[in-house]
Design a protein around this motif. Structure first.
Motif, PDB file in Angstrom:
ATOM      1  N   ALA A  14      -4.351  -2.913 -11.955  1.00 16.78           N
ATOM      2  CA  ALA A  14      -3.014  -2.910 -11.584  1.00 16.78           C
ATOM      3  C   ALA A  14      -2.365  -1.727 -12.098  1.00 16.78           C
ATOM      4  CB  ALA A  14      -2.587  -4.229 -12.066  1.00 16.78           C
ATOM      5  N   GLY A  15      -2.775  -1.323 -13.476  1.00 21.46           N
ATOM      6  CA  GLY A  15      -2.030  -0.230 -13.892  1.00 21.46           C
ATOM      7  C   GLY A  15      -2.464   1.022 -13.080  1.00 21.46           C
ATOM      8  N   THR A  16      -3.656   1.086 -12.717  1.00 18.25           N
ATOM      9  CA  THR A  16      -3.980   2.402 -11.854  1.00 18.25           C
ATOM     10  C   THR A  16      -3.471   2.259 -10.612  1.00 18.25           C
ATOM     11  OG1 THR A  16      -6.173   2.243 -12.961  1.00 18.25           O
ATOM     12  CG2 THR A  16      -6.063   3.635 -10.832  1.00 18.25           C
ATOM     13  N   THR A  17      -3.341   1.153  -9.965  1.00 18.00           N
ATOM     14  CA  THR A  17      -2.604   1.230  -8.601  1.00 18.00           C
ATOM     15  C   THR A  17      -1.196   1.555  -8.682  1.00 18.00           C
ATOM     16  OG1 THR A  17      -4.137  -0.529  -7.996  1.00 18.00           O
ATOM     17  CG2 THR A  17      -2.006  -0.493  -6.651  1.00 18.00           C
ATOM     18  N   LEU A  18      -0.466   1.011  -9.601  1.00 17.29           N
ATOM     19  CA  LEU A  18       1.063   1.207  -9.971  1.00 17.29           C
ATOM     20  C   LEU A  18       1.193   2.764 -10.365  1.00 17.29           C
ATOM     21  CD1 LEU A  18       3.689   0.226 -10.210  1.00 17.29           C
ATOM     22  CD2 LEU A  18       3.314  -0.396 -12.771  1.00 17.29           C
ATOM     23  N   MET A  19       0.445   3.465 -10.957  1.00 17.26           N
ATOM     24  CA  MET A  19       0.553   4.759 -11.384  1.00 17.26           C
ATOM     25  C   MET A  19       0.485   5.695 -10.173  1.00 17.26           C
ATOM     26  SD  MET A  19       1.735   5.136 -14.455  1.00 17.26           S
ATOM     27  CE  MET A  19       1.531   6.917 -14.617  1.00 17.26           C
ATOM     28  N   LEU A  21       0.835   4.757  -7.162  1.00 21.56           N
ATOM     29  CA  LEU A  21       2.037   4.712  -6.160  1.00 21.56           C
ATOM     30  C   LEU A  21       3.217   5.417  -6.822  1.00 21.56           C
ATOM     31  CD1 LEU A  21       1.876   0.925  -5.352  1.00 21.56           C
ATOM     32  CD2 LEU A  21       1.510   2.869  -3.951  1.00 21.56           C
ATOM     33  N   LEU A  22       3.359   5.465  -8.028  1.00 24.03           N
ATOM     34  CA  LEU A  22       4.686   6.071  -8.566  1.00 24.03           C
ATOM     35  C   LEU A  22       4.570   7.638  -8.574  1.00 24.03           C
ATOM     36  CD1 LEU A  22       5.326   3.957 -11.829  1.00 24.03           C
ATOM     37  CD2 LEU A  22       6.653   3.949  -9.778  1.00 24.03           C
ATOM     38  N   SER A  24       2.661   9.180  -6.338  1.00 20.09           N
ATOM     39  CA  SER A  24       2.419   9.785  -4.862  1.00 20.09           C
ATOM     40  C   SER A  24       3.990  10.414  -4.444  1.00 20.09           C
ATOM     41  CB  SER A  24       1.741   8.716  -4.148  1.00 20.09           C
ATOM     42  OG  SER A  24       2.593   7.726  -3.903  1.00 20.09           O
TER      43      SER A  24
END
Length: 95
Positions: A14-19, A21-22, A24
């Protein structure tokens, strides 16, 4: 121990996905590129026909072909897929 590992893996994903997205950058779809030549847009009817009616029609055609092929197989080979024939054969052996 398994719950801790699963929780840790979920938090990391979840943290990797959120980072990602933020960090990009947004797609620059509003600015035209050199040589970009978009065609005319589709109407609502054309869009519904292309993305709703056409896939449903294609599904129905494929489904009909599969059902027709399956029914002809059952008539040719009753011992492999016809349960009623097997049951009748067992009752005839007992009699």
């Amino acid at each position: 121990m398994d719950k801790k590992n699963a929780l840790r893996a979920g938090a990391l994903a979840a943290g990797t996905t959120l980072m990602m997205l933020l960090m990009s950058s947004p797609a620059s779809a509003l600015t035209r590129d050199d040589g970009d030549d978009p065609g005319p847009g589709l109407s609502v009817i054309e869009t519904l026909g292309l993305f709703v009616v056409a896939p449903i029609a294609l599904y129905l055609v494929i489904h009909a072909l599969v059902v027709i092929g399956d029914k002809s197989h059952k008539k040719k080979d009753p011992t492999s897929s016809n349960i009623a024939t097997k049951a009748e054969a067992k009752s005839e052996v007992k009699a």
